[in-house]
Design an enzyme around this catalytic site. Structure first.
Site, PDB file in Angstrom:
ATOM      1  N   ARG A   5       0.861  -1.190   0.000  1.00 34.16           N
ATOM      2  CA  ARG A   5       0.000   0.000   0.000  1.00 34.16           C
ATOM      3  C   ARG A   5       0.898   1.242   0.000  1.00 34.16           C
ATOM      4  O   ARG A   5       1.131   1.856   1.036  1.00 34.16           O
ATOM      5  CB  ARG A   5      -0.920  -0.010   1.219  1.00 34.16           C
TER       6      ARG A   5
ATOM      7  N   ASP B  18       2.320   4.969  -0.352  1.00 34.65           N
ATOM      8  CA  ASP B  18       1.747   6.266   0.005  1.00 34.65           C
ATOM      9  C   ASP B  18       1.632   7.179  -1.210  1.00 34.65           C
ATOM     10  O   ASP B  18       2.197   6.906  -2.272  1.00 34.65           O
ATOM     11  CB  ASP B  18       2.629   6.962   1.045  1.00 34.65           C
TER      12      ASP B  18
ATOM     13  N   ARG C  94      10.933   5.172   4.252  1.00 34.92           N
ATOM     14  CA  ARG C  94      11.195   6.611   4.202  1.00 34.92           C
ATOM     15  C   ARG C  94      11.815   7.120   5.507  1.00 34.92           C
ATOM     16  O   ARG C  94      12.678   8.004   5.491  1.00 34.92           O
ATOM     17  CB  ARG C  94       9.911   7.361   3.877  1.00 34.92           C
TER      18      ARG C  94
END
Length: 256
Positions: free
Chosen positions: A50, A52, A203
């Site tokens: 999923r 971002d 990230r």
């Protein structure tokens, strides 16, 4: 009933992420709209990751249940690409065993994060690389990254709200930094491979390693942040546009 698996690439910039959302343009929504048009039925898809908003993919895998009369692989790819271009492309169509799930049958996911380090900003790679306006100490980053390999609690390296009440133990098999050049522009690639990932985990890892690379933190700090199990202990979240879901691996017995 067998399952169809699509290997999908996309430029994440125009999308509010992969997962379908009401009144938002998403990759999953775009694919399901195209599948509805081509197959003339409602289709519910499952994605391996999923991603971002703003995150890209070259090797996202999306699965859905097949039905009698569906087009063959080549025809399905052609039709979907005609409808989804230019920001989404179906790179491969495969038949999978009954019950296959792109998410739950994945045994490894690989992400790559591009960092353009130095005074000169990238131009052609600007949409796909984070520009850090100073050189980084790559050997220090590599030494620090070794602390992340293996099974650890990565609660410090994810969105805090997403970790509430959840198991945040994950296993990373590789965290590597190496130089690369694309379109004539040099940059660094952070390659992270693991079985599964938390929300924004790669990230936050990238942002934390850049802190070490630019000398704001010492190499031992990363292990301390990991042990703290507190989002505030780790570094900033790197921008979404530098990240690409590169590949997803499955056991060979998934395919028919």
């Amino acid at each position: 009933m067998t399952v169809t698996a699509l290997t999908v690439a996309y430029d994440g910039a125009p999308f509010a992420g992969f997962a379908r959302q009401s009144e938002q343009r998403t990759v999953q929504g775009t694919l399901e709209d195209a599948l509805r048009t081509v197959l003339r039925r409602e289709v519910e898809t499952v994605g391996a990751g999923r991603t971002d908003a703003g995150v890209h993919a070259l090797g996202q895998v999306v699965s859905f249940e097949s039905a009698p009369g569906d087009p063959d692989a080549a025809a399905l790819a052609r039709s979907l690409n005609a409808l989804c271009a230019p920001h989404v492309a179906v790179r491969e169509v495969r038949a999978a065993r009954e019950g296959f799930s792109a998410r739950f049958d994945a045994e490894a996911r690989e992400y790559r994060y591009r960092i353009a380090a130095g005074a000169v900003p990238p131009v052609l790679l600007a949409p796909y690389a984070w520009h850090v306006a100073r050189d980084l100490d790559a050997p220090a980053v590599r030494r620090a990254a070794a602390a992340l390999v293996g099974e650890h609690d990565f609660r410090s390296f994810c969105v805090a709200d997403s970790a509430e009440g959840k198991n945040t133990v994950r296993t990373l098999t590789a965290v590597e930094l190496y130089p690369a050049e694309d379109l004539g522009e040099p940059h660094l690639v952070l390659r992270v491979v693991g079985t599964a990932f938390l929300h924004s985990m790669v990230r936050v890892i990238a942002g934390s390693l850049v802190e070490i690379g630019r000398g704001a933190r010492d190499e031992g700090w990363l292990g301390e942040a990991l042990a703290a199990r507190d989002r505030a202990a780790a570094g900033p979240t790197a921008p979404a546009h530098g990240l690409t879901l590169w590949d997803v691996a499955y056991p060979g017995e998934c395919w028919v």
